[in-house]
Enzyme design. Structure first.
Site, short mmCIF file in Angstrom:
data_model
loop_
_atom_site.label_atom_id
_atom_site.label_comp_id
_atom_site.label_asym_id
_atom_site.label_seq_id
_atom_site.Cartn_x
_atom_site.Cartn_y
_atom_site.Cartn_z
N HIS A 45 129.23 -22.81 2.78
CA HIS A 45 130.51 -22.17 3.04
C HIS A 45 131.36 -22.97 4.04
O HIS A 45 132.57 -23.03 3.93
CB HIS A 45 130.25 -20.76 3.57
CG HIS A 45 131.40 -19.84 3.43
ND1 HIS A 45 131.96 -19.55 2.22
CD2 HIS A 45 132.11 -19.14 4.35
CE1 HIS A 45 132.96 -18.71 2.39
NE2 HIS A 45 133.08 -18.45 3.67
N HIS A 48 136.87 -14.10 -1.66
CA HIS A 48 136.13 -13.13 -0.86
C HIS A 48 135.26 -12.30 -1.79
O HIS A 48 135.28 -11.08 -1.76
CB HIS A 48 137.09 -12.27 -0.03
CG HIS A 48 136.78 -12.28 1.42
ND1 HIS A 48 136.90 -11.20 2.24
CD2 HIS A 48 136.30 -13.28 2.21
CE1 HIS A 48 136.53 -11.54 3.47
NE2 HIS A 48 136.17 -12.79 3.47
#
Lengths: 227, 769
Positions: free
Chosen positions: B60, B106
């Site tokens: 990430h 998200h």
């Protein structure tokens, strides 16, 4: 700006988000002298009209407008209104004026329980107020609405008073009520006629490029009333 | 100061215990990565340090698996002012102005807690935009969910709940903060059931002179923390289980962050106030996003080639007894990090106080290149900045052709045609399918007009906002058909970019650049790596053809449930520039009597059924060989269309995509009635129809040939249009008889516009209720 040009105050609460739109409309489009006034200001000296913008003052936490009404500037807005000077609130501004007791009624959640953003068909219910003189009675307007709590609600008694006093300035067209407001009411004035609140956004309808300029006469009415 | 190996006040494992228990594995750090960290430090990392390495070296934060692929994207162009690497990319749009944009996913938070997951997705991408100094002016959402009918869903109620809550979350955050949600797309497929995709793109505007960078430069300058307090939310995301941490009173809180749009509204205004009015004392500014404080601060130091010394006792905290580890990894929302010229801290604090926000000095820039953290009188981390950032691992993971492809390619896609015996019936069913049906039920709940710049609201090919004080406007869209990429990653990648460009061009704008959200499964699966690599190759090729460099983006991997990955779904967000607002064009027919044309490549409408909506509808699955697309041919069609639009010859333009030319014709005729409030209403819309004749067989009405457009032209300009666009095929006319009359070599389609529109407009609300 010339000395004779009326001066407009656009009140900015924490969380206001249509403040820039109102300023753009009154200043850049209508060409008036206008500036932002913070929520914690304690004077409105030198201003001829007060505009309260839409948005989510204080995040609309607790209840729409319930916190903003206690801002220091609201004391001044109240005094300003009591002096008979014009005060206008759109959307959250309408909610704040109701919470502050400057206008009758309350705004509840839309009957759909959903936020609604659309261009509403609105009718001029009273073209003799200082905010609507450039319109004709019954004139059909296309004005944007964008809110989740816009269901105008008053008691039967209050509604009778509103009607008797000509305080209903705007109604949604029959069959086009976006939020379930009583009697299709979209905007009302106080009894004296110098305070007006409405859920539709006239400042979003002042340029043809953006779809409608039906809101422009609203501002020219107000400007004319000051000259 | 005591040694770095001293543990913090709470009973954290010692460095030796971290090594022996391999607790770092719980943070998705491999043994090899741990050894790499040990090698870089020349000693064992303590608990806090191991945590910093683990999160900074996570996919990430450092894109260790995808970096080699991201490097293959074209990122430069004559207008590009800022490519990938900062908070967002920036493109020059003339008049001293620039457009700033980026998209972010998200997905995982939204699967767990859809309302807050989606809301904080909006909040996060907004911060990326204003951290560059830009005012956010528009948001678009690209959403993918499981199916909405019980026959094709494992848990249809859950799917409906996810749609409802994701939309409510976006609406809640975007409406409150006052940035219009102007567009996006929503599609449905069973593969997204366990793993919905929530991608949010934000577009901002900036005066070129105000562009900021996230740099912590100048030894002695102050690092200031502004915005919300730090809590335990979001630490290590979902990988961190509560049992492994805290025996005492302190329990691990939920991994999902909670958004406060009111706080963020104040944060935007305060940050832009500093940038616009006090730029002389601001050195750098960055959002605290993924991996919060550690990621933002380490990146700021890395980009400036400096070091940092942070005193964690000064970090504003909303919970008691937070450890250094927790503070550094918290993903509490609505926080920013500023680098401020020494001696000017109070000025900054004063500005933020006026907006009701905290602004606290938490450290200093140093020149030793080290990342040093102090807490309760002890040094709790002492790591070279580069070790956390530039020297993060990079993996060239193996890839193999997915086994699925052979089977899919063996399918005869033309079989779909056999099922189409009643084209009018097929047509109505397609209009009712949730992917094609009107998304008004969704965007009706988004404030699409606040900031009073929106010219074209949701519902047309691209959204358009005007640029104040100029004659220009910006068009924006998001696109991706995962089904195509599932069938052929490389061709599918080309198509994703081509369709975005088609949308931009149909609205009258020149494509400028793209951002992306690369949503895939686990990169440790070589088949997923193949999808990623090949689709990236297709995206790159298309970006070169359309001259749209990749200026920003985001990678979201591990989108799987029980080893079932989502379709490879690289969402493309594209922005285009309109030289003049006169060029703004929508998909809506405007005038009865207008001539209707089909613009398509040299091959016309082809039997493109592989991965199409009609194939899915009629056969229940997708398959076949995806026909390659001729990008140069598509570019030629786009250029011809743009020329005609700029010459004022075109009344409407709509690209052919899901559902084929029949659906494109219908959507053009639907316009919008007086209730929808798009600001482009036409009193005639309720009675408009179309009378056209296509020289094709019935099934081809639904073929999804990429690069085709349905265009309407005033009859007085038909000759000029035909001269300008010789390749255009005349199909017929816009009518005022309220009928969709589409003749073919077969039986064709004849349906009343209003009854077709009713199906199309009400389907989604019916499915969701």
């Amino acid at each position: 700006m010339s000395v004779s040009s009326p001066r407009f105050a656009v009140i900015v609460f924490p969380g206001s988000n249509c403040d820039k739109d109102l300023l753009w409309g009154i200043k850049n489009v209508a060409g008036m002298d206008a500036e932002f006034v913070r929520h914690d200001a304690t004077s409105l000296d030198g201003f001829d009209a007060v505009l309260i913008p839409g948005g989510f003052s204080y995040g609309d936490y607790l209840r729409c407008g319930a916190i903003a009404r206690f801002s220091p500037v609201m004391e001044e807005v109240r005094r300003f209104a009591e002096e008979g000077k014009p005060v206008f609130g759109t959307c959250n501004g309408f909610q704040i004026l109701c919470e502050a007791g400057l206008l009758p009624g309350v705004l509840l959640r839309n009957t759909s329980l959903r936020f609604v953003c659309e261009t509403a068909d609105v009718e001029v219910a009273n073209a003799s107020t200082r905010f609507t003189s450039e319109y004709a009675d019954g004139q059909q307007l296309r004005l944007p609405v964008a809110h989740a709590e816009g269901r105008y609600t008053v008691t039967d008694e209050e509604l009778a008073d509103l009607k008797a006093n000509g305080q209903i300035a705007f109604r949604y067209a029959k069959g086009h009520n976006p939020n379930g407001s009583v009697d299709d009411i979209a905007g009302v004035t106080n009894k004296a006629g110098n305070v007006l609140g409405m859920m539709p956004h006239p400042e979003r309808a002042v340029e043809k490029l953006l779809g409608s300029d039906d809101g422009l006469p609203f501002f020219t009415s107000l400007i004319n009333s000051l000259q | 100061m005591k040694s770095t190996n001293a543990s913090a006040a709470t009973a954290e494992p010692t460095a030796e215990e971290v090594r022996d228990t391999k607790i770092y594995r719980n943070w998705s750090m491999t043994d090899a990565e741990y050894e790499r960290a040990v090698g870089m430090l020349g000693r064992l990392p303590n608990y806090t340090e191991a945590g910093l390495f683990a999160v900074m070296w996570s996919e990430h934060c450092c894109y260790k698996s995808s970096t080699p692929i991201l490097k293959t994207f074209p990122t430069k162009g004559p207008r590009v002012l800022q490519g990938p690497g900062e908070g967002a990319g920036i493109v020059d749009i003339g008049n001293g102005k620039a457009v700033v944009f980026k998209a972010e996913s998200h997905n995982h938070p939204s699967a767990v807690e859809p309302f807050e997951g989606a809301a904080t997705g909006v909040g996060g991408i907004l911060r990326d935009i204003f951290s560059m100094g830009a005012r956010p002016v528009a948001v678009l959402d690209s959403l993918r969910f499981g199916e909405l009918d019980a026959a094709h869903a494992k848990d249809v109620d859950r799917n409906k709940f996810l749609v409802d809550q994701v939309v409510a979350g976006i609406s809640s955050y975007g409406n409150c903060i006052g940035v219009p949600t102007v567009g996006g797309e929503t599609e449905f497929d069973a593969c997204y059931e366990g793993n919905p995709l929530v991608n949010v793109m934000c577009v901002g505007l900036i005066d070129v002179k105000d562009i900021q960078k996230g740099r912590a430069a100048g030894a002695g300058n102050s690092i200031m923390y502004v915005g919300a307090t730090t809590g335990r939310d979001g630490i290590h995301g979902a990988t961190f289980a509560s049992e492994e941490f805290g025996e005492g009173n302190e329990t691990q809180r939920s991994a999902v962050q909670v958004g406060d749009p009111f706080m963020e509204k104040q944060l935007v205004e305060a940050c832009l106030d500093v940038i616009h009015n006090h730029n002389d004392i601001l050195v750098g500014i960055q959002d605290m996003g993924a991996a919060g404080l550690v990621s933002s601060s380490a990146e700021m130091a890395s980009k400036a080639g400096t070091g940092l010394y942070l005193k964690l006792d000064d970090v504003p905290q909303r919970e008691t007894n937070m450890t250094p580890y927790e503070m550094m990894l918290s993903e509490s929302q609505e926080r920013m990090l500023l680098c401020v010229r020494a001696g000017h801290e109070e000025e900054i604090t004063k500005i933020f106080t006026a907006y009701g926000l905290d602004a606290v000095t938490i450290g200093k820039v140093t020149d030793d290149g080290k990342y040093t953290l102090e807490h309760k009188g002890q040094i709790v981390a002492d790591i070279p900045v580069r070790a956390l950032t530039d020297d993060a691992p990079e993996y060239h993971l193996p890839d193999t052709e997915p086994a699925r492809l052979a089977g899919l390619h063996a399918t005869d896609a033309s079989a779909a045609a056999l099922h189409i015996t009643n084209p009018s019936e097929t047509f109505l069913k397609l209009l009712a399918s949730p992917t094609i049906a009107s998304k008004e039920h969704i965007w009706h709940t988004y404030d699409s007009q606040v900031l009073t710049n929106t010219v074209i609201r949701p519902g047309s090919d691209a959204a358009v906002i005007r640029v104040r004080d100029t004659e220009t406007a910006l068009a924006m869209t998001t696109d991706c058909n995962g089904r195509y990429i599932y069938l052929d990653p490389e061709i599918g990648g080309k198509i994703a970019v081509a369709e975005a460009a088609n949308n931009i061009v149909a609205s009258g704008a020149t494509p400028l650049a793209i951002t992306d959200c690369l949503n895939y499964g686990s990169p440790e699966n070589p088949e997923v790596m193949y999808d990623l690599k090949r689709s990236a190759a297709g995206i790159s090729e298309a970006c070169r053809t359309f001259e749209t460099p990749v200026i920003s983006g985001n990678v979201s991997l591990y989108n799987e449930t029980s080893h079932e990955a989502v379709y490879p779904t690289p969402m493309i967000g594209m922005v285009g520039l309109m030289e003049h607002t006169d060029h703004i064009t929508t998909q809506d027919f405007t005038t009865a009597g207008d001539a209707v044309y089909l613009l398509s490549g040299s091959q016309g409408i082809r039997p493109d059924f592989a991965g199409s909506e009609v194939q899915k509808l009629t056969t229940g699955s997708i398959g076949g060989v995806l026909a390659d697309v001729d990008l140069d041919d598509i570019k030629k069609t786009q250029d011809a269309l743009l020329t005609a639009i700029r010459a004022g010859l075109v009344n409407s333009a709509h690209d052919v995509s899901e559902g084929g030319v029949a659906v494109a014709l219908a959507e053009s005729a639907f316009g919008f009635d007086s209730k929808s409030g798009t600001g482009r209403n036409n009193p005639q819309a309720d009675v408009l129809g179309v009378d056209v004749n296509l020289d094709i067989d019935d099934p081809l009405l639904f073929a999804e040939t990429v690069g085709a457009f349905v265009v309407s032209v005033p009859s007085s300009k038909a000759a000029a249009f035909e001269a300008a666009v010789p390749a255009a095929t005349s199909l017929g006319r816009v009518t005022d008889d309220g009928m969709l009359t589409i003749a073919t070599r077969g039986s064709g389609i004849r349906v009343a516009t209003m009854s077709a529109k009713k199906v199309w407009k009400e389907s989604l609300a019916c499915l969701l209720n």
